[in-house]
Design a protein around this motif. Structure first.
Motif, mmCIF file in Angstrom:
data_model
loop_
_atom_site.group_PDB
_atom_site.id
_atom_site.type_symbol
_atom_site.label_atom_id
_atom_site.label_comp_id
_atom_site.label_asym_id
_atom_site.label_seq_id
_atom_site.Cartn_x
_atom_site.Cartn_y
_atom_site.Cartn_z
ATOM 1 N N TRP A 1 48.882 43.530 41.714
ATOM 2 C CA TRP A 1 48.292 43.188 43.151
ATOM 3 C C TRP A 1 48.507 41.926 43.575
ATOM 4 O O TRP A 1 48.499 41.005 42.663
ATOM 5 C CB TRP A 1 46.794 43.479 42.847
ATOM 6 C CG TRP A 1 45.875 43.099 44.333
ATOM 7 C CD1 TRP A 1 45.556 44.172 45.072
ATOM 8 C CD2 TRP A 1 45.321 41.808 44.569
ATOM 9 N NE1 TRP A 1 44.815 43.611 46.082
ATOM 10 C CE2 TRP A 1 44.753 42.223 45.883
ATOM 11 C CE3 TRP A 1 45.174 40.768 44.151
ATOM 12 C CZ2 TRP A 1 44.057 41.404 46.376
ATOM 13 C CZ3 TRP A 1 44.634 39.688 44.896
ATOM 14 C CH2 TRP A 1 43.797 39.869 45.991
ATOM 15 N N ASP A 2 49.370 41.828 44.535
ATOM 16 C CA ASP A 2 49.514 40.634 45.333
ATOM 17 C C ASP A 2 50.488 39.826 44.192
ATOM 18 O O ASP A 2 50.351 38.525 44.149
ATOM 19 C CB ASP A 2 48.571 39.766 45.987
ATOM 20 C CG ASP A 2 49.172 38.889 46.774
ATOM 21 O OD1 ASP A 2 49.849 38.792 47.389
ATOM 22 O OD2 ASP A 2 48.404 37.682 46.928
ATOM 23 N N TRP B 1 47.647 43.324 36.380
ATOM 24 C CA TRP B 1 46.418 43.404 35.932
ATOM 25 C C TRP B 1 46.242 44.687 35.124
ATOM 26 O O TRP B 1 47.008 45.514 35.266
ATOM 27 C CB TRP B 1 45.655 43.587 37.239
ATOM 28 C CG TRP B 1 45.482 44.764 38.147
ATOM 29 C CD1 TRP B 1 46.524 44.592 39.202
ATOM 30 C CD2 TRP B 1 45.219 46.078 37.885
ATOM 31 N NE1 TRP B 1 46.352 45.928 39.669
ATOM 32 C CE2 TRP B 1 45.512 46.641 38.972
ATOM 33 C CE3 TRP B 1 44.479 46.687 37.117
ATOM 34 C CZ2 TRP B 1 45.211 48.141 39.229
ATOM 35 C CZ3 TRP B 1 43.865 48.159 37.267
ATOM 36 C CH2 TRP B 1 44.653 48.798 38.328
ATOM 37 N N SER C 1 38.678 40.348 43.701
ATOM 38 C CA SER C 1 39.115 41.254 44.668
ATOM 39 C C SER C 1 39.242 42.868 43.915
ATOM 40 O O SER C 1 38.908 43.853 44.455
ATOM 41 C CB SER C 1 40.398 41.164 45.307
ATOM 42 O OG SER C 1 40.163 39.880 46.052
ATOM 43 N N LEU C 2 39.695 42.756 42.819
ATOM 44 C CA LEU C 2 39.947 44.070 41.931
ATOM 45 C C LEU C 2 38.652 44.747 41.668
ATOM 46 O O LEU C 2 38.359 45.978 41.641
ATOM 47 C CB LEU C 2 40.901 43.893 40.788
ATOM 48 C CG LEU C 2 42.364 43.556 41.086
ATOM 49 C CD1 LEU C 2 42.924 42.922 39.738
ATOM 50 C CD2 LEU C 2 43.019 44.946 41.592
ATOM 51 N N ALA D 1 41.866 37.122 42.403
ATOM 52 C CA ALA D 1 42.535 38.366 42.551
ATOM 53 C C ALA D 1 41.550 39.291 41.667
ATOM 54 O O ALA D 1 41.503 40.522 41.816
ATOM 55 C CB ALA D 1 43.924 38.518 41.655
ATOM 56 N N ALA E 1 37.108 46.248 44.629
ATOM 57 C CA ALA E 1 37.685 47.486 45.110
ATOM 58 C C ALA E 1 37.258 48.586 44.254
ATOM 59 O O ALA E 1 37.226 49.683 44.608
ATOM 60 C CB ALA E 1 39.138 47.269 44.681
#
Length: 119
Positions: free
Chosen positions: A71-72, A76, A52-53, A49, A56
């Motif tokens: 997020w999912d 965060w 991915s952040l 996670a 992004a």
């Protein structure tokens, strides 16, 4: 009369006791392994996670301050701070905290941006 050889009742009870102790130790080891696997999977989920952040954010502009979100299923918090650097460059420290299912991890990264030039 023939002499019959075999195990006595006491020998059988001793063998069953040893077998039960070995089985209990083996089951304890399996349970510990299952707990370790579950913890590892939770850590992997938080790491993915965070990655991915960070991805992004890409190459876009960064603004100092704090952002929060989910997020999912992972909560965060991102703290962006500007660090001192050479003229013409902007250096940002990103501190990302991710949490899910009672676990929390903190990740840190640096990003450089050229001032005055938008990617």
């Amino acid at each position: 009369m023939k002499h019959v050889r075999g195990f006595t009742l006491l020998e059988m009870l001793a063998a069953l006791t040893v077998l039960a102790l070995c089985a209990a130790a083996a089951l304890g080891g399996f349970a510990q392994g299952a707990r370790a696997l579950q913890q590892s999977q939770g850590s992997d989920r938080l790491s993915l996670a965070a990655r991915s952040l960070f991805e992004a954010l890409g190459e876009g502009a960064l603004q100092p301050g704090q952002q929060q979100g989910i997020w999912d299923g992972v909560e965060w918090t991102l703290q962006v701070r500007r660090e001192p650097t050479a003229p013409g460059l902007a250096l940002y420290r990103l501190e990302l905290s991710v949490a899910a299912q009672g676990r929390q991890q903190i990740f840190s990264s640096l990003r450089v941006r050229t001032q005055g030039v938008r990617p």
